[in-house]
Design a protein around this motif. Structure first.
Motif, PDB file in Angstrom:
ATOM      1  N   GLN A  43     -34.815 -13.329 -10.445  1.00 44.03           N
ATOM      2  CA  GLN A  43     -34.421 -14.396 -10.823  1.00 44.03           C
ATOM      3  C   GLN A  43     -34.705 -15.001 -12.442  1.00 44.03           C
ATOM      4  O   GLN A  43     -33.961 -15.630 -12.886  1.00 44.03           O
ATOM      5  CB  GLN A  43     -35.147 -15.489  -9.693  1.00 44.03           C
ATOM      6  N   HIS A  69     -35.701 -13.008   2.017  1.00 44.47           N
ATOM      7  CA  HIS A  69     -35.455 -12.687   0.472  1.00 44.47           C
ATOM      8  C   HIS A  69     -33.960 -12.779   0.150  1.00 44.47           C
ATOM      9  O   HIS A  69     -33.263 -12.664   1.078  1.00 44.47           O
ATOM     10  CB  HIS A  69     -35.820 -11.062   0.437  1.00 44.47           C
ATOM     11  N   ALA A  90     -34.595 -19.249   0.723  1.00 43.50           N
ATOM     12  CA  ALA A  90     -36.148 -19.183   0.347  1.00 43.50           C
ATOM     13  C   ALA A  90     -36.953 -20.047   1.216  1.00 43.50           C
ATOM     14  O   ALA A  90     -38.124 -19.799   1.439  1.00 43.50           O
ATOM     15  CB  ALA A  90     -36.043 -19.495  -1.245  1.00 43.50           C
ATOM     16  N   HIS A 115     -42.491 -19.966  -1.691  1.00 47.97           N
ATOM     17  CA  HIS A 115     -42.297 -19.220  -0.466  1.00 47.97           C
ATOM     18  C   HIS A 115     -42.566 -17.847  -0.545  1.00 47.97           C
ATOM     19  O   HIS A 115     -42.364 -16.823   0.408  1.00 47.97           O
ATOM     20  CB  HIS A 115     -41.010 -19.402   0.386  1.00 47.97           C
ATOM     21  N   VAL A 168     -40.735 -15.295  -1.972  1.00 44.17           N
ATOM     22  CA  VAL A 168     -39.671 -14.675  -1.688  1.00 44.17           C
ATOM     23  C   VAL A 168     -39.160 -14.080  -2.959  1.00 44.17           C
ATOM     24  O   VAL A 168     -39.076 -14.460  -4.064  1.00 44.17           O
ATOM     25  CB  VAL A 168     -38.472 -15.672  -1.437  1.00 44.17           C
ATOM     26  N   CYS A 185     -38.471 -19.932  -4.665  1.00 45.50           N
ATOM     27  CA  CYS A 185     -38.889 -18.536  -4.325  1.00 45.50           C
ATOM     28  C   CYS A 185     -40.342 -18.186  -4.552  1.00 45.50           C
ATOM     29  O   CYS A 185     -41.118 -17.868  -3.941  1.00 45.50           O
ATOM     30  CB  CYS A 185     -38.244 -17.771  -5.442  1.00 45.50           C
ATOM     31  N   MET A 234     -35.895 -12.317  -5.069  1.00 47.08           N
ATOM     32  CA  MET A 234     -34.627 -12.353  -5.498  1.00 47.08           C
ATOM     33  C   MET A 234     -34.064 -11.144  -6.381  1.00 47.08           C
ATOM     34  O   MET A 234     -34.782 -10.824  -7.233  1.00 47.08           O
ATOM     35  CB  MET A 234     -34.269 -13.815  -5.846  1.00 47.08           C
TER      36      MET A 234
END
Length: 326
Positions: free
Chosen positions: A318, A92, A87, A116, A118, A113, A120
């Motif tokens: 997540q 990703h 992350a 940034h 990102v 996550c 998941m």
């Protein structure tokens, strides 16, 4: 029109990494560029099989500008450390279950996550199975009436040799738990996916047959937020191992699945009925941890690619991946 292919890498070249590589190829939306493993020979052997590069470290993998998505296939105790590194590098993440083994680790992953931007995807392939989705639609639409009981039974066999062969298995530090955290996490996730949020749990957990730190047998009683109750039974110590079974009962209907095969479907007012014994037993991992199909991984990796293409969350992000650990 040629669909975009995402540059793809894998951290950890053990048993499960093959499912990720093959699933990625099957979607047609990934280009596997490089892999890494703490055992250099494992990475090189994997790279030769899947026609990609083997690099010496996670850091080297993360420096590559041509990689956008990374699968984390390391032992459970390394998931959080690896996910945060990925992350922080702006890549990703596709991560095997469980996404982490402590609440603190989960919070650190969520923060990384978010910081940034990102995405998941947590591997929970049972949620993508056709019959699981069919059962969920029936439950969510109220066809079963008021939910009363929701059970999952996971009576598996894992030998002492299985634990001894991987030094991390059955340890608190790297496995984070036993029959429920490792083998049982998909069943727990699927049960709460079907029945809804959990309000309370109490349980007995014991190490009855294996020489390991964590539990090899556990039974929990669950109260769901909707008022229903149920049980979670998990063990890795019974021979020969029995396929996982979900039982959902309501005031107007009942559904049972053995793995992802519907073995009982009986809903008030419906002509379609399936009685126990009508269906053939399908592939299961009750006694062999690698005896399961690739279809669920294909659907999840495809969903991850589509999430990036359409800028939406993956179906098991997540926050969803956190639920079975809670």
């Amino acid at each position: 029109m040629i669909e975009k292919k995402f540059g793809y890498g894998i951290i950890g070249c053990g048993t499960i990494s093959k499912w990720h590589a093959e699933a990625a190829a099957a979607t047609g939306k990934y280009d596997l560029i490089a892999v890494t493993d703490v055992r250099k020979e494992s990475a090189e052997r994997f790279a030769e099989q899947f026609h990609c590069m083997a690099v010496d470290s996670t850091e080297e993998l993360l420096k590559r500008d041509d990689i956008e998505i990374i699968s984390i296939c390391t032992p459970s105790g390394f998931h959080a450390t690896d996910a945060i590194k990925v992350a922080n590098a702006g890549k990703h993440i596709i991560i095997e279950k469980p996404m982490a083994i402590t609440y603190e680790q989960i919070d650190d992953i969520l923060k990384a996550c978010k910081d940034h931007n990102v995405k998941m995807q947590v591997i929970s392939q049972m949620r993508f199975k056709e019959n699981v989705l069919k059962a969920k639609e029936a439950i969510d639409s109220g066809k079963l009436g008021k939910l009363v009981i929701g059970d999952v039974s996971m009576k598996y066999f894992r030998s002492q040799e299985y634990y001894d062969a991987g030094g991390w298995r059955g340890t608190w530090k790297l496995d984070g738990g036993g029959a429920l955290m490792n083998q049982g996490i998909h069943g727990i996730d699927t049960l709460q996916y079907l029945m809804g949020p959990v309000k309370s749990v109490f349980a007995h957990a014991k190490t009855l047959a294996r020489n390991i730190e964590v539990e090899d047998t556990a039974v929990a009683v669950v109260e769901f937020a909707n008022g229903a109750i149920g049980t979670i039974t998990g063990t890795t110590s019974v021979y020969p191992g029995i396929p996982r079974k979900f039982e959902i009962y309501g005031t107007k209907g009942s559904i049972t699945l053995v793995e992802d095969t519907i073995t009982l479907w009986d809903i008030e007012g419906e002509t379609e009925k399936i009685k126990e014994g009508d269906q053939e037993r399908k592939l299961d991992s009750a006694s062999n941890p690698t005896n399961f199909g690739i279809e669920g991984h294909i659907m999840q990796l495809d969903d991850m690619a589509e999430a990036l293409i359409h800028n939406r969350d993956p179906k098991v992000n997540q926050y969803e991946g956190k639920k079975p650990i809670e």
